[in-house]
Design a protein around this motif. Structure first.
Motif, PDB file in Angstrom:
ATOM      1  N   THR A   1     -26.412  25.518  -7.228  1.00  0.00           N
ATOM      2  CA  THR A   1     -26.146  26.305  -6.017  1.00  0.00           C
ATOM      3  C   THR A   1     -25.190  25.586  -5.056  1.00  0.00           C
ATOM      4  O   THR A   1     -25.038  26.003  -3.910  1.00  0.00           O
ATOM      5  CB  THR A   1     -27.466  26.611  -5.282  1.00  0.00           C
ATOM      6  OG1 THR A   1     -28.120  25.369  -4.972  1.00  0.00           O
ATOM      7  CG2 THR A   1     -28.380  27.468  -6.144  1.00  0.00           C
ATOM      8  N   SER A   2     -24.537  24.527  -5.527  1.00  0.00           N
ATOM      9  CA  SER A   2     -23.702  23.729  -4.617  1.00  0.00           C
ATOM     10  C   SER A   2     -22.551  24.535  -4.030  1.00  0.00           C
ATOM     11  O   SER A   2     -22.166  24.328  -2.874  1.00  0.00           O
ATOM     12  CB  SER A   2     -23.161  22.484  -5.343  1.00  0.00           C
ATOM     13  OG  SER A   2     -22.317  22.852  -6.422  1.00  0.00           O
TER      14      SER A   2
ATOM     15  N   HIS B   1     -23.761  26.425  -1.000  1.00  0.00           N
ATOM     16  CA  HIS B   1     -23.937  25.572   0.171  1.00  0.00           C
ATOM     17  C   HIS B   1     -22.598  25.104   0.746  1.00  0.00           C
ATOM     18  O   HIS B   1     -22.492  24.850   1.945  1.00  0.00           O
ATOM     19  CB  HIS B   1     -24.803  24.372  -0.191  1.00  0.00           C
ATOM     20  CG  HIS B   1     -26.230  24.732  -0.476  1.00  0.00           C
ATOM     21  ND1 HIS B   1     -27.055  25.292   0.466  1.00  0.00           N
ATOM     22  CD2 HIS B   1     -26.969  24.623  -1.606  1.00  0.00           C
ATOM     23  CE1 HIS B   1     -28.240  25.508  -0.061  1.00  0.00           C
ATOM     24  NE2 HIS B   1     -28.224  25.114  -1.313  1.00  0.00           N
TER      25      HIS B   1
ATOM     26  N   ASP C   1     -20.056  26.954   0.923  1.00  0.00           N
ATOM     27  CA  ASP C   1     -19.396  28.173   1.391  1.00  0.00           C
ATOM     28  C   ASP C   1     -18.141  28.484   0.575  1.00  0.00           C
ATOM     29  O   ASP C   1     -17.154  28.986   1.102  1.00  0.00           O
ATOM     30  CB  ASP C   1     -19.050  28.069   2.880  1.00  0.00           C
ATOM     31  CG  ASP C   1     -18.682  29.424   3.479  1.00  0.00           C
ATOM     32  OD1 ASP C   1     -19.140  30.449   2.947  1.00  0.00           O
ATOM     33  OD2 ASP C   1     -17.924  29.460   4.465  1.00  0.00           O
TER      34      ASP C   1
ATOM     35  N   GLU D   1     -35.044  26.836  -3.101  1.00  0.00           N
ATOM     36  CA  GLU D   1     -34.546  26.274  -1.844  1.00  0.00           C
ATOM     37  C   GLU D   1     -34.860  27.246  -0.711  1.00  0.00           C
ATOM     38  O   GLU D   1     -34.555  28.431  -0.797  1.00  0.00           O
ATOM     39  CB  GLU D   1     -33.044  26.014  -1.929  1.00  0.00           C
ATOM     40  CG  GLU D   1     -32.666  24.998  -2.998  1.00  0.00           C
ATOM     41  CD  GLU D   1     -31.171  24.855  -3.163  1.00  0.00           C
ATOM     42  OE1 GLU D   1     -30.523  24.459  -2.182  1.00  0.00           O
ATOM     43  OE2 GLU D   1     -30.665  25.143  -4.255  1.00  0.00           O
TER      44      GLU D   1
ATOM     45  N   ASP E   1     -33.583  27.740   2.154  1.00  0.00           N
ATOM     46  CA  ASP E   1     -32.482  28.345   2.895  1.00  0.00           C
ATOM     47  C   ASP E   1     -31.704  29.366   2.074  1.00  0.00           C
ATOM     48  O   ASP E   1     -30.681  29.881   2.527  1.00  0.00           O
ATOM     49  CB  ASP E   1     -31.527  27.279   3.428  1.00  0.00           C
ATOM     50  CG  ASP E   1     -30.920  26.429   2.317  1.00  0.00           C
ATOM     51  OD1 ASP E   1     -31.464  26.428   1.193  1.00  0.00           O
ATOM     52  OD2 ASP E   1     -29.903  25.760   2.570  1.00  0.00           O
ATOM     53  N   LEU E   2     -32.182  29.668   0.864  1.00  0.00           N
ATOM     54  CA  LEU E   2     -31.536  30.661   0.018  1.00  0.00           C
ATOM     55  C   LEU E   2     -32.424  31.886  -0.131  1.00  0.00           C
ATOM     56  O   LEU E   2     -33.641  31.781  -0.217  1.00  0.00           O
ATOM     57  CB  LEU E   2     -31.226  30.083  -1.368  1.00  0.00           C
ATOM     58  CG  LEU E   2     -30.239  28.916  -1.416  1.00  0.00           C
ATOM     59  CD1 LEU E   2     -30.022  28.456  -2.850  1.00  0.00           C
ATOM     60  CD2 LEU E   2     -28.904  29.299  -0.778  1.00  0.00           C
TER      61      LEU E   2
ATOM     62  N   ARG F   1     -27.002  32.489   0.605  1.00  0.00           N
ATOM     63  CA  ARG F   1     -27.519  31.775   1.767  1.00  0.00           C
ATOM     64  C   ARG F   1     -28.137  32.784   2.732  1.00  0.00           C
ATOM     65  O   ARG F   1     -27.498  33.744   3.126  1.00  0.00           O
ATOM     66  CB  ARG F   1     -26.412  30.986   2.459  1.00  0.00           C
ATOM     67  CG  ARG F   1     -25.967  29.746   1.703  1.00  0.00           C
ATOM     68  CD  ARG F   1     -24.817  29.033   2.400  1.00  0.00           C
ATOM     69  NE  ARG F   1     -23.613  29.858   2.400  1.00  0.00           N
ATOM     70  CZ  ARG F   1     -22.950  30.222   3.482  1.00  0.00           C
ATOM     71  NH1 ARG F   1     -23.346  29.831   4.672  1.00  0.00           N
ATOM     72  NH2 ARG F   1     -21.864  30.965   3.392  1.00  0.00           N
TER      73      ARG F   1
END
Length: 297
Positions: free
Chosen positions: A133-134, A137, A139, A152, A154-155, A269
């Motif tokens: 998922t980098s 993160h 963007d 995660e 925040d997802l 996100r």
């Protein structure tokens, strides 16, 4: 200084009239006067010359207006664009995927989405397997089609769109290649490749921590993984669509009879959720209603 204070100052600098300024802002004349006095107290000098006949900017007031107005307008335009992006399905949506078959599914969903929302451009961006998922993160993408939950906080993620049985990718020369199926426990009989850079928690969604499990060379991309497997350097569980989309003469795919299915869903996100994302998720859900097994040729 509050945004509202700046707005009052700038509109009074245009109108040079307290009454008209109050009308434009739908506030009282007294509020305009009090706000200007408060700003002047903070700055320490008058910003306007007031007489019974006219209102005019002082030299300091004129300089402040020239300095502040461009930045204020830029902020206002930025807020307006953000509101439009959140409410409307316009602009650009970047969707990430890993692998040929997943890319074809994403492109099909993008076509359906674009037919509904022609003012929004969809960019399809390939991820490496090891990226995880980098890119979300960083963007670099807005959405990612993933075969496992995010883990995660925040997802956010969509409901599961479709599921696939796992198969074990092995060298065509491997003894497992002659079997009809294998069990997860059989992974301990060879080296299992290691995705580079993925966290242990994410890796264990695909390769459970079996007693006696040995890990082999690492890889970043699907092609690296298949090259290592074809050369006999290890094995690795993959989705069943690989049988059709990643066929190679040096790699065989063997069903894993007790393996956990890959459960494909869209991830994004949580703080970046928008009308664009919601509309793309809806298009994906509609696509699998029409074709519940979209990766089977």
């Amino acid at each position: 200084m509050e945004r509202r204070d700046l707005e009052i100052f700038l509109i009074l600098a245009e109108e040079l009239h307290f009454g008209r300024t109050a009308e434009r802002l739908h506030v009282s004349t007294a509020m305009v006067s009090q706000t200007i006095k408060s700003i002047e107290r903070r700055i320490g000098v008058p910003l306007f010359e007031r007489t019974s006949r006219r209102v005019a900017l002082t030299p300091v007031g004129r300089r402040l207006e020239e300095d502040v107005r461009p930045a204020f307008l830029q902020i206002e335009e930025g807020i307006a664009r953000a509101v439009a992006a959140g409410r409307g399905v316009t602009g650009t949506l970047r969707v990430g995927f890993v692998g040929t078959a997943i890319g074809q599914f994403v492109i099909g969903v993008a076509d359906r989405f674009s037919a509904r929302h022609p003012e929004c451009e969809v960019r399809i961006i390939e991820n490496r397997y090891a990226d995880g998922t980098s890119q979300l993160h960083a963007d670099e993408i807005d959405l990612l089609l993933a075969g496992a939950p995010s883990l995660e906080d925040d997802l956010a993620e969509s409901p599961v769109l479709f599921r696939e049985s796992p198969v074990l990718a092995v060298s065509a020369r491997h003894p497992f290649a002659r079997r009809e199926s294998v069990a997860m426990a059989d992974l301990t009989r060879d080296q299992v490749l290691m995705p580079r850079s993925l966290s242990q928690e994410v890796d264990e969604l695909v390769v459970p921590p079996l007693e006696g499990l040995r890990r082999g060379p690492s890889f970043s991309t699907i092609q690296e993984m298949l090259a290592l497997i074809g050369a006999g350097k290890g094995v690795f569980p993959v989705p069943a669509h690989a049988v059709h989309y990643d066929s190679r003469p040096d790699v065989a795919y063997v069903p894993i009879r007790d393996g956990q299915p890959f459960a494909w869903r869209l991830i994004w996100r949580a703080t970046a959720e928008s009308a664009r994302i919601r509309a793309f998720v809806q298009a994906a859900e509609d696509a699998v209603k029409d074709d519940p097994s979209p990766l089977i040729p």
